[in-house]
Design an enzyme around this catalytic site. Structure first.
Site, mmCIF file in Angstrom:
data_model
loop_
_atom_site.group_PDB
_atom_site.id
_atom_site.type_symbol
_atom_site.label_atom_id
_atom_site.label_comp_id
_atom_site.label_asym_id
_atom_site.label_seq_id
_atom_site.Cartn_x
_atom_site.Cartn_y
_atom_site.Cartn_z
ATOM 1 C CB ILE A 62 -0.965 0.000 1.212
ATOM 2 C CG1 ILE A 62 -1.872 1.240 1.188
ATOM 3 C CG2 ILE A 62 -0.241 -0.112 2.536
ATOM 4 C CD1 ILE A 62 -3.003 1.194 2.221
ATOM 5 C CB SER A 63 1.262 4.071 -2.323
ATOM 6 O OG SER A 63 1.425 3.318 -3.489
ATOM 7 C CD GLN A 64 6.241 7.882 1.668
ATOM 8 O OE1 GLN A 64 6.921 7.175 0.925
ATOM 9 N NE2 GLN A 64 6.674 8.997 2.188
#
Length: 215
Positions: A62-64
């Site tokens: 899950i992206s920053q």
């Protein structure tokens, strides 16, 4: 975690977004409304409000949050827009887009990720999202053209099939570069006469792969 602790963490989360360049009010409001917590399970759930990428199922991440915010901001989504997301992952990015756009189509090569994301969308009453298991490198020709396209995996070049599915006047945001090096986040505008490219920042994403995943 108490309710006060949670409220404090969420406030710090929004402050971190602003300090890293997410300044668009519509994007910040969407990110305030969509809690990152439900999209992260297991060992890393307690780190949901930290500005860092986290592992999810199927070897994905899950992206920053600040990168999610900056990509959404770069996409310049309006309430009239039909958006295609390539790389559903946890579903977090699609959920934020659903708070801004008219309609969101999101595709992922991993059936498990699509299934789990659909369950969260249902739980959050996000009924303007359609999640599909498919090879993202081919886009979604049946629903094209799109006003906006966002790609959450890195390609060596902006993928031709996706550029073809973008409306004239539309915008695509995509990480470009080799998978084992730092990539550049590129914004592509489709013009009557061709394409206009802006390099936004350095990023690091998993590679955009062809075909379907094993689960």
């Amino acid at each position: 975690m108490t309710e006060d602790d949670l409220a404090t963490r969420k406030m710090q989360f929004l402050y971190a977004l602003r300090s890293r360049g997410v300044t668009d009010r519509t994007v910040l409001q969407a990110m305030e409304e969509i809690d990152r917590g439900p999209f992260i399970r297991g060992l890393f759930a307690e780190r949901a409000y930290e500005d860092m990428p986290l592992p999810i199922a199927c070897g994905q991440t899950i992206s920053q949050p600040s990168v999610v915010g900056l990509m959404t901001q770069a996409l310049q989504v309006t309430p009239r827009d039909k958006v295609l997301e390539v790389g559903t992952g946890s579903g977090y990015q699609a959920a934020i887009l659903a708070k801004i756009a008219r309609r969101v189509y999101t595709i992922d090569r991993h059936r498990r990720l699509v299934r789990e994301a659909r369950a969260i969308f249902e739980e959050l009453d996000l009924h303007t999202i359609t999640a599909i298991t498919s090879d993202g490198s081919h886009g979604l020709p049946d629903q094209a053209p799109f006003d906006r396209i966002i790609v959450t995996a890195a390609a060596e070049d902006p993928p031709g099939p996706l550029l073809a599915q973008l409306k004239v006047g539309g915008i695509m945001v995509v990480p470009v570069g080799q998978s084992d090096t730092v990539q550049s986040l590129i914004r592509v505008r489709k013009l009557e006469t061709g394409y206009e490219y802006d390099e936004l920042r350095e990023v690091r994403f998993v590679p955009l792969l062809e075909g379907l995943g094993k689960e």
